[in-house]
Design an enzyme around this catalytic site. Structure first.
Site: not given
Ligand code: VGL
Ligand code: ZN
Length: 197
Positions: A21, A63, A65, A71, A82, A107, A114, A142, A146
């Protein structure tokens, strides 16, 4: 494919690099910016160069979405919108030296679900096994979401994991989340590596 000696942290046959990500929305100026997230880029670029030089597999996850994802705050979730599929924020940063043909793992694409792990509803473990991969080097964003979920699932699936500790950064919604996630990944069996050692 023989199991690699876990003490050998130089990439070789049976290894894959997994870049989690590294998308604009998680970088400074993005919708869900991870503090210091851009610091992972030069570190991961060095690993990309090492894997490319040896012709070893590299994967990038994103990520990805739908605009009405559960989420997001509008739907009662914890996050600002995001990484909405098809938007600039969902693109990989151009500063990451991604090989043009890198396989992409998308994903968290279903509105009602989520998903943080690269292995959740993606079939990623099959792609890795098809290539004879038994060990993954993981870095990206992060640490506390993830990366954590991906590393723990990889270990559960039976892969050895080398966690690129200087190539991850945490959201730290609660102070210390990132540190606790690192500890959890280490206790589960992930071995930390830093810049090639
Ligand atoms: C993530 C928060 C929401 C990540 C993804 O990629 O770590 N964190 N969606
Ligand atoms: Zn996310």
């Amino acid at each position: 494919m023989p199991k690699r000696d876990p003490d050998v942290t130089t990439p070789g046959p049976g290894d894959a690099l997994v870049l989690v990500d590294v998308q604009n929305d998680f970088l400074p100026g993005g919708r869900l910016a991870v503090p210091g997230g851009d610091a992972v880029i030069p570190v991961l670029n060095r690993w990309i160069a090492r894997f490319r030089a040896k012709g070893l597999p590299i994967f990038a996850s994103r990520d990805w979405h739908p605009a009405n994802h559960c989420s997001f705050v509008e739907q009662g979730g914890p996050w600002p919108p995001h990484c909405v599929m098809g938007t600039p924020g969902a693109e990989f940063t151009r500063d990451l030296d991604l090989p043009p043909e890198v396989p992409i793992i998308s994903k968290a694409m279903r509105p009602e679900k989520e998903a943080f792990s690269d292995f959740e509803d993606t079939g990623f473990e099959h792609k890795l096994r098809e290539l004879g991969v038994n060990r993954v080097f993981v870095g990206g964003l992060a640490t506390d979401y993830c990366v954590r979920a991906t590393v723990l699932d990889a270990l559960r699936e039976g892969f050895s994991v080398l966690l690129i500790e200087d190539g991850v950064r945490a959201v730290d919604v609660n102070p210390g989340d990132g540190g606790r996630a690192l500890e959890e990944m280490r206790s589960a069996g992930a071995r930390p590596v830093r810049n090639g050692r």
